[in-house]
Write a protein that holds these residues in place. Structure first.
Motif, mmCIF file in Angstrom:
data_model
loop_
_atom_site.group_PDB
_atom_site.id
_atom_site.type_symbol
_atom_site.label_atom_id
_atom_site.label_comp_id
_atom_site.label_asym_id
_atom_site.label_seq_id
_atom_site.Cartn_x
_atom_site.Cartn_y
_atom_site.Cartn_z
ATOM 1 N N THR A 109 0.746 -1.486 -0.292
ATOM 2 C CA THR A 109 -0.031 0.043 0.309
ATOM 3 C C THR A 109 0.418 1.291 0.255
ATOM 4 O O THR A 109 0.663 2.794 -0.259
ATOM 5 C CB THR A 109 -1.176 0.073 1.172
ATOM 6 O OG1 THR A 109 -0.299 -0.457 2.718
ATOM 7 C CG2 THR A 109 -1.895 -1.153 1.466
ATOM 8 N N GLY A 278 -0.185 5.061 -9.243
ATOM 9 C CA GLY A 278 -1.709 4.913 -8.604
ATOM 10 C C GLY A 278 -2.111 6.234 -8.411
ATOM 11 O O GLY A 278 -3.303 6.490 -8.817
ATOM 12 N N MET A 281 -3.620 6.714 -5.137
ATOM 13 C CA MET A 281 -4.448 5.926 -4.438
ATOM 14 C C MET A 281 -3.548 5.104 -3.914
ATOM 15 O O MET A 281 -1.837 4.681 -4.265
ATOM 16 C CB MET A 281 -4.923 4.807 -6.023
ATOM 17 C CG MET A 281 -6.419 5.412 -7.050
ATOM 18 S SD MET A 281 -7.161 6.131 -5.375
ATOM 19 C CE MET A 281 -8.534 4.292 -5.039
ATOM 20 N N VAL A 283 -0.478 2.583 -3.663
ATOM 21 C CA VAL A 283 -0.134 1.101 -4.920
ATOM 22 C C VAL A 283 1.438 1.644 -4.795
ATOM 23 O O VAL A 283 1.961 2.201 -4.472
ATOM 24 C CB VAL A 283 -0.434 1.506 -6.653
ATOM 25 C CG1 VAL A 283 -0.194 0.019 -6.714
ATOM 26 C CG2 VAL A 283 -1.680 1.472 -6.232
ATOM 27 N N THR A 310 -7.543 0.233 -6.290
ATOM 28 C CA THR A 310 -6.138 0.934 -6.341
ATOM 29 C C THR A 310 -5.463 -0.072 -7.696
ATOM 30 O O THR A 310 -4.754 0.375 -8.537
ATOM 31 C CB THR A 310 -5.139 0.339 -5.375
ATOM 32 O OG1 THR A 310 -4.951 -1.094 -4.955
ATOM 33 C CG2 THR A 310 -5.587 0.669 -3.722
ATOM 34 N N ALA A 314 -4.760 2.038 -11.299
ATOM 35 C CA ALA A 314 -2.859 1.618 -11.571
ATOM 36 C C ALA A 314 -2.878 1.570 -12.822
ATOM 37 O O ALA A 314 -2.512 1.799 -14.160
ATOM 38 C CB ALA A 314 -2.433 1.207 -10.454
ATOM 39 N N ASN A 317 -3.873 3.975 -15.072
ATOM 40 C CA ASN A 317 -2.806 5.210 -15.027
ATOM 41 C C ASN A 317 -1.251 4.388 -15.952
ATOM 42 O O ASN A 317 -1.393 6.136 -16.749
ATOM 43 C CB ASN A 317 -2.237 6.114 -13.797
ATOM 44 C CG ASN A 317 -1.427 6.489 -13.189
ATOM 45 O OD1 ASN A 317 -1.812 7.471 -13.632
ATOM 46 N ND2 ASN A 317 -0.666 6.764 -12.541
#
Length: 432
Positions: A109, A278, A281, A283, A310, A314, A317
């Protein structure tokens, strides 16, 4: 309209004193679009820090927000106990991009957790708790990552589960080797590495290093230094962990990963990533050779690492970054921005150095006529830039005297010019 002072009072009443806030009157950012954000009072800012290099592509990027909404409408959470299609798809993409042979990917995370995992893997694989790290480094805020952080301003305890040896070489412009040519600097750093290894009690597990130090003030060694280190590490079977939390995904323009500036020796044994992938987010993750990743012989899971939402963000993105060649944009627009920053700083006595690569630039401030860091000037410029409508960051050694500039990779030429002009005015206002 909300009262930021009231929110600040509430913040201080329930959150730790050590939780840092920027600005004398801290901002509450309420929304963003593209390369801009707005605060609770309606002020608009050009964002040159991206949530600490985390908003990698753009604020409110439609492709990412749609991916998040679509996935959340299906299922938000499942854990790694179940097959997860978005996680597998992202792992396949990152494995192919990593350059590491026979790669395996584990998702976390955060960058802290990614580095913590890499240290766990290295020490388990090598059966040693001895680790090499670079002076002035930063690798996170967990117990193990603080133990390999060489920047005392971000290392709150000397207690450690690891025995860490700190090596010279990551800071080109300061220290005992600063006066040397690049070739001699590298040779001296390699000699220092050999000397340090000669003092280790037994085998060392790994070297963890940022290709460009982030919190340390965007400072970097000469290209090829870690390749020269790798030759020494290989003599001892020591693993190389490249901390790509801030340098990954094409931010440096010239390279997709920071380690590629040292590619003579090939890829690292492990690389860690987080932040920008992320686009806000949570990640992070580790890529490692299969034999290293699979050395753990006990049960393990991740409750939140690799969550469907997430991973969907990703994936969207990363696809946007690759489809729109944002690495190329970082090289082109970042080169222009660095050129403009050097031009506006040329007549400012407080500026010791402008350095960087791609859309990752640092401006080091010192007291005029001396080589002493000036954190007060850095804080003043940060405030003046905000007043002018520009958000930037700070970093450096324990003195925090480097302005950190790292906008989203979709930055336009016009926005680069605008940001440079605001920063020029802030430097003139705050340092004269």
């Amino acid at each position: 309209m909300t009262d930021p002072l009231l929110l600040l009072h509430r913040h201080r009443a329930v959150l730790p004193d050590w939780l840092a806030l920027y600005y004398e009157r801290p901002l509450e950012l309420t929304h963003g679009e593209g390369r801009h954000v707005w605060d609770a009072e309606g002020n608009r800012y050009l964002d040159f820090f991206g949530g600490i290099l985390t908003t990698m592509t753009a604020h409110a990027l439609p492709e990412v927000t749609k991916a998040v909404a679509d996935q959340a409408a299906r299922i938000i959470h499942s854990s790694t106990l179940y097959l997860n299609r978005p996680m597998v798809e992202l792992a396949e993409r990152i494995a192919a991009l990593s350059g590491i042979p026979d790669p395996r990917v584990f998702f976390t995370t955060s960058g802290t957790e990614a580095n913590d995992t890499a240290l766990l893997l290295a020490t388990a694989y090598r059966r040693s708790n001895q680790v090499l790290a670079m002076r002035n480094s930063y690798h996170g805020r967990s117990f193990s990552t603080v133990a390999v952080t060489g920047n005392c301003g971000w290392s709150p305890t000397s207690l450690s589960p690891l025995q860490t040896y700190y090596v010279h070489g990551a800071v080109r412009g300061r220290g005992p080797f600063a006066h040397l040519s690049d070739a001699d600097f590298t040779a001296a750093a390699v000699a220092d590495l050999r000397d340090v290894l000669g003092q280790a009690r037994s085998q060392v597990a790994a070297l963890i290093a940022e290709p460009i130090q982030g919190v340390g003030g965007f400072t970097a060694p000469p290209d090829g230094l870690y390749a020269a280190f790798r030759e020494v590490l290989d003599e001892h079977g020591i693993l190389w962990i490249s901390d790509e939390v801030q340098t990954g995904w094409g931010r440096t323009g010239e390279y997709f990963w920071g380690w590629q500036a040292h590619a003579r020796s090939g890829p690292p044994d492990m690389l860690t990533f987080a932040k920008g992938i992320g686009n806000g987010m949570s990640v992070g993750g580790v890529v490692a050779r299969a034999e290293i990743m699979n050395c753990i012989d006990t049960n393990s899971i991740s409750t939140f690492g690799g969550s469907p939402v997430t991973m969907a963000a990703a994936n969207a993105n990363l696809a946007y970054l690759l489809d729109h060649d944002l690495q190329g944009n970082a090289r082109r627009v970042g080169g222009l921005l660095l050129e403009r920053l050097r031009a506006v700083c040329a007549g400012v006595p407080a500026v010791r150095e402008v350095r960087g690569r791609g859309l990752m630039a640092g401006i080091e401030l010192t007291r005029p006529g001396t080589d002493r860091a000036d954190p007060d000037a850095a804080a003043a410029v940060l405030e003046a830039a905000r007043e002018g409508g520009l958000l930037i960051g700070k970093g450096g050694g324990h003195d925090t005297s480097v302005l950190r500039i790292a906008p989203p990779l979709s930055l336009t030429v016009a926005e680069a010019e605008e940001g440079a002009e605001i920063l020029a005015a802030a430097l003139r206002t705050a340092t004269t």
